[in-house]
Design an enzyme around this catalytic site. Sequence first.
Site, short mmCIF file in Angstrom:
data_model
loop_
_atom_site.label_atom_id
_atom_site.label_comp_id
_atom_site.label_asym_id
_atom_site.label_seq_id
_atom_site.Cartn_x
_atom_site.Cartn_y
_atom_site.Cartn_z
N GLY A 94 1.41 -0.81 -0.30
CA GLY A 94 -0.27 -0.01 -0.20
C GLY A 94 0.75 0.96 0.26
O GLY A 94 1.86 1.30 0.33
N PHE B 40 2.47 9.03 4.56
CA PHE B 40 3.40 8.78 5.69
C PHE B 40 4.53 7.73 4.07
O PHE B 40 5.98 7.12 4.77
CB PHE B 40 3.76 8.58 6.77
CG PHE B 40 2.77 9.99 7.43
CD1 PHE B 40 3.30 10.72 7.80
CD2 PHE B 40 1.54 9.21 7.46
CE1 PHE B 40 2.66 11.96 8.15
CE2 PHE B 40 0.51 10.49 7.74
CZ PHE B 40 1.13 11.83 8.35
N LYS C 238 7.75 -0.44 6.50
CA LYS C 238 7.29 0.85 6.40
C LYS C 238 8.72 2.19 5.53
O LYS C 238 9.40 2.20 6.41
CB LYS C 238 6.80 1.51 6.87
CG LYS C 238 5.43 2.98 5.98
CD LYS C 238 4.53 3.01 7.34
CE LYS C 238 3.98 4.06 6.48
NZ LYS C 238 2.63 4.17 7.51
N ASP D 299 -3.22 9.58 15.54
CA ASP D 299 -3.83 9.02 13.53
C ASP D 299 -4.28 7.19 14.06
O ASP D 299 -4.30 6.94 13.17
CB ASP D 299 -2.89 8.66 12.88
CG ASP D 299 -3.09 9.23 11.71
OD1 ASP D 299 -4.16 9.60 11.57
OD2 ASP D 299 -2.14 8.55 10.59
#
Length: 645
Positions: free
Chosen positions: A350, A354, A372, A468
Amino acid sequence: MFLKLVFMLFNLVTLVASEDNSFIYNGFQSSHLYLDGIAELTSNGLLRLTSDTDHEIGHAFYPNPIVFENTSGESVFSFSTTFVFAIRPQYPTLGGHGIVFVISPTKELPNSLPTQYLGLFNNSNNGNSSNHVFGVELDTVQDFEFDDINNNHVGIDINDLKSANSTSAGYYDDNDGFNDLSLFSGYPMHVWIEYDGEKKKINVTLAPISVGFNKKPARPLLSLTKDLSPVLNNSMYVGFSSSTGLLAASHYILGWSFKVNGLAQNLEISELPEVTVFSEKKKSKFLTISLPLILLSLVFMITLGVMYYIKRKKFSEILEDWEHEYGPHRFKFKDLYFATKGFGEKGLLGVGGFGRVYKGVIPSSKLEVAVKRVSHESRQGIREFVSEIVSIGRLRHRNLVQLYGYCRRKSELLLVYDYMPNGSLDNYLYNQPKARLNWSQRFRIIKGVASSVVYLHEEWEKVVIHRDIKASNVLLDSEFNARLGDFGLSRLYDHGADPHTTHLAGTIGYLAPEHIRTGKATKSSDVFSFGAFLLEVVCGRRPIGHVGDNESLILVDYVFECWKRGEILEAKDAYLGTKYVSEEVELVLKLGLLCSHSEPLARPSMRQVVQYLERDIPLPDLSSLSLSSSGLSSVSIAESVLSGG
């Protein structure tokens, strides 16, 4: 008379059988233990439960069942066991994870997990009274999920890895002075576990194996008064369980003695096999292989040098002095590069605001991870940021995505998480209409995320503000259990302290009005985000969406208007159909409105949220709170931010 005689003979046979329930192993050369997982017997007679391999389990049980109860089944016999163990960690100062002496109804422990579950339970059966498991853990990792006191403790476990009693590892000498012991020092240690069936008391004693101290201390390390009759069945198996996690260790048993109704026979220390404390490093093959090649040709060496330089440049990364303290929490870029097959598009999971997320498999451990890649152009604050990332990696909760560590290279930061096979909740709410989640799944997800936020706010050693909370940051494991992830914006501070963050971060629609005004994130601003998340999950809509070409829909306003008309269930997702519990749907929608209040003090705490969801306390009557649309969502603020104000 005949029946009475038969009954007496049956009691006598059972008593004799119980008295024969004893054994001793001074080393395991000729043993016939039942082994499971990666447990094995070494050539010199050691029982090795695990080796230096991460995320593994090892079990070893005495092959025959032991009789623990009298014929009436009302009380458990006394029993005693003693064994010598040694834990040699992969990294000398970091244990992982420990050993448990186990009394279990079966020799197999099906569906048990490694890491903090010690190969004993899993996240669904831990704490169940139906387990009928007694254990004494020698734990070398502090897991806050189970309220561990430190990373070097002994605990008495009854159907649960939250120990009924625990204390730091050590022993009392003849002068009643306490001496600390490091369970993962690599040196052998002696354990005695005794249960008095009459007094209903468990004693655990620990001592080192050293010159002049091979006896049992007079004072036990740990005691617990507990009747084990409801826990132990008539016939049980005795043995050991061990596991490793991100940190690995070799867990050894050198000798073992056990007896029912009496003291276990003393081990012959001189006859026990030896265990190497820390093996010497193997000599580098570079000198033995490369040195002869140097003589082949000068041209060949220059070519090798150029290739080596190119490869080093490709995988170069700066390791500053302060990063050495983080040890195994820092991954090498080269390892992550090969784990993700060069960060190729096929492995892309994905793309978010960020960074990009890739699936990978760590070659050395076969561990599936999500990597990530986050841009971090500024060097200012990188040390503090990495410190918080490593701290967050110590979080342990069944509804949090495990953060394993990080890698820092040039202007890029790579965060390594546990891989969640079912992806994000966001995908199921918006992108897969044929695979929409039913109400039961959604309600379980909501309660799971709520539980994880309570842990972050109140139950960990520091306060963690997530900043978040939203559907795209909730991931689903193989059984569609919720795992709150993405701690890239999270901030930590001490309990009782005031958060000093003044940098606005988060996602429009989930940001509390006071957070937008001041930039300060608090527990209450997390509650506001959670309120938006509640409405998002129930309604299947984003907090701020579009109706037609030019019109926006503020979700909290829409739900509020439905409630004001007395038709709040109209706001639910149409894909829920008719298979839902209307009382639960209404409860969550009203709780979403309550959490979305523009005044921070009017919002409940996350612990109250959980109590509302579990029906432990009634939800306040919203009509008594004088709610209004502006008093909920603070739309004017949201609209000003959207328009650039």
